[in-house]
Structures are given as structure tokens and as C-alpha cells.
Design an enzyme around this catalytic site. Sequence first.
Site, PDB file in Angstrom:
ATOM      1  N   SER A   1      -0.102  -8.971   1.596  1.00  0.00           N
ATOM      2  CA  SER A   1      -1.542  -8.737   1.522  1.00  0.00           C
ATOM      3  C   SER A   1      -1.965  -8.505   3.012  1.00  0.00           C
ATOM      4  O   SER A   1      -1.200  -9.166   3.839  1.00  0.00           O
ATOM      5  CB  SER A   1      -2.123 -10.115   1.001  1.00  0.00           C
ATOM      6  OG  SER A   1      -3.558 -10.144   1.459  1.00  0.00           O
TER       7      SER A   1
ATOM      8  N   HIS B   1       0.781  -1.220   0.053  1.00  0.00           N
ATOM      9  CA  HIS B   1      -0.028   0.084   0.108  1.00  0.00           C
ATOM     10  C   HIS B   1       0.902   1.171  -0.093  1.00  0.00           C
ATOM     11  O   HIS B   1       0.719   2.198  -0.612  1.00  0.00           O
ATOM     12  CB  HIS B   1      -0.901   0.262   1.313  1.00  0.00           C
ATOM     13  CG  HIS B   1      -1.719  -1.070   1.350  1.00  0.00           C
ATOM     14  ND1 HIS B   1      -2.034  -2.065   2.260  1.00  0.00           N
ATOM     15  CD2 HIS B   1      -3.031  -1.218   0.632  1.00  0.00           C
ATOM     16  CE1 HIS B   1      -2.851  -2.713   2.110  1.00  0.00           C
ATOM     17  NE2 HIS B   1      -3.524  -2.367   1.000  1.00  0.00           N
TER      18      HIS B   1
END
Length: 282
Positions: free
Chosen positions: A187, A37
Site C-alpha cells: 500500500s 501497482h
Amino acid sequence: MNLFTEKEKLKNFFSNQNQTNTLVGLVPTMGALHEGHISLIDRAVSENDVVIVSIFVNPTQFNNPEDLEKYPRTLEADVAKINAFNDTVLIYAPNAKDVYEDEVMSAYFDFDGLENQMEGSHRPGHFDGVGTVVKKLFEITKPNNAYFGEKDFQQLQIIKKMVHKEQMPVTIIGCPILREANGLAMSSRNERLLPETRQKAAFIYNTLTHVKNCFGTKNVEEISSWVSNEFQNYAGFDLEYIEICDEETLIPTKSMLNTKKYRAFIAVYADGVRLIDNIALN
């Protein structure tokens, strides 16, 4: 700290700023932020004047209520990571009512069949939920650019299709998969794995790498059978699917054409956690 939990306050903030010719980038997330991210935010910051990071665990894209309940929520830590950037990065962290108002449900989308492959066939309604929330986020934040990771490559292709079909004025930018030291695709769900399982999950990327090395010398059926056998002999990891697909249409292929690009997609269960990954083959 520019943290907004209500869309009207976010819109008011923009209306009070001089936003003429300002490039706005959006990084949609469901929180539990990791380095993948952060890499999306980094790129968005480098290419836009203002960046909005949305943090919202979207209920309509979960077809498994238990998965929704267990999805990690770490807002305080997420905000701290985003605050390491400068003040041009805004955070939109709404609840479901703020996004959906009176009715939390999906709209129906026609993605020209992209939604029927792989994740779509195993998670009914998933991509309607994705399309619904992404469209709402685009309407709320009005970005020029939006950034998505290639780990969810099918999702990336579907969002590109939605933007094209609905003529939305936003550029969709896919960003490379970031991996842990052992190769496991980063993840938020990795946090739910036991430490030993997380290390053993290197097997997923190692398998994909072998598929890439074999592609073009072995046929698709041989490769798929080999992958299935490998997982049958690897304790604690259950293969849901392995597919080799045309990168544009996501239709599984049986033979390779030099004019097309192909990608291998995999979904695996470990510790009750569903992990997906993919790799470009040519």
C-alpha cells in the site's frame, strides 16, 4: 514520454492516432506506486494495445482532511517507474480542476447497499467519491478494460456494481493482492510507517491467515473475539474492525453456507496510519 496533465490533450492524442479496434486498458492510481501497482500495469500491458495509468489523489474520497494532506505524492518517481514500460503506456496526471472542472464534489450513487458495509460505515461519503472519480476517469479515457487490486476488495465490488447499473462499456478486472516479504499488503500508505512498525505489521496478515485456518471449524463470533483479543495484546496496533462477509453482498455473516464464498476484512491503525487487508476464506 507520454505524460498528459490535461484531459483535452490526452483526448487529442487519441484522436490523432489510428485507434480502430485498439484495446485500451486503464489502471487508476493515486500515485506513490509500488510493486502492486506495477503488477496491475504489467497485466494491463499484456491484455491491451494501449494502457493509460492515471495518477490522481482524489480529494472527494477522503473524509479525513489530514489523511488527504499526508497522502504520499511522488510523481517524479512514479513517472520513472512507468517509463520502464514501452511507449504504449500513457500517463494521465491531472489536477482536481482538470478532472472536476468547476466544482470538486461527489455525485450520489446507489450501490445496492455495498457502500454501507465496513469502509462505508467508517468513512462516510468515501464510496460516492470513489464512484465519482472512477466514472469521470472512464469518461475521459474510454477504456475497454480497467484494473483494480483486490486489497481494496470492497471498492472493486462497488465499481463492478456501478458499471453494471450504469451499463458502462468497460470490463472490470480484479488482480491479486501483492504482499511485502513479511506478508503486509502493499500500500502507498506503508511508506508512512516507521521501519519497526512496518516489520511488526506482519501481524495483520498472520492474523488473517489464522482466521482462514479456523473458518469452518469455529463460528464467526469465536473468530472475531479471538482477533479482538489478539490485537488488545499487541502493542501499537489498534483494531478498527474485523468482519467476515459474503463476498458478493459484503454483508457480515454469522454462519457458513457451502453455496457462498466468504472473505475476512480487517482495518487497523498503526503509527496513525490506517491499514486495510482481506483474505478469501473458501
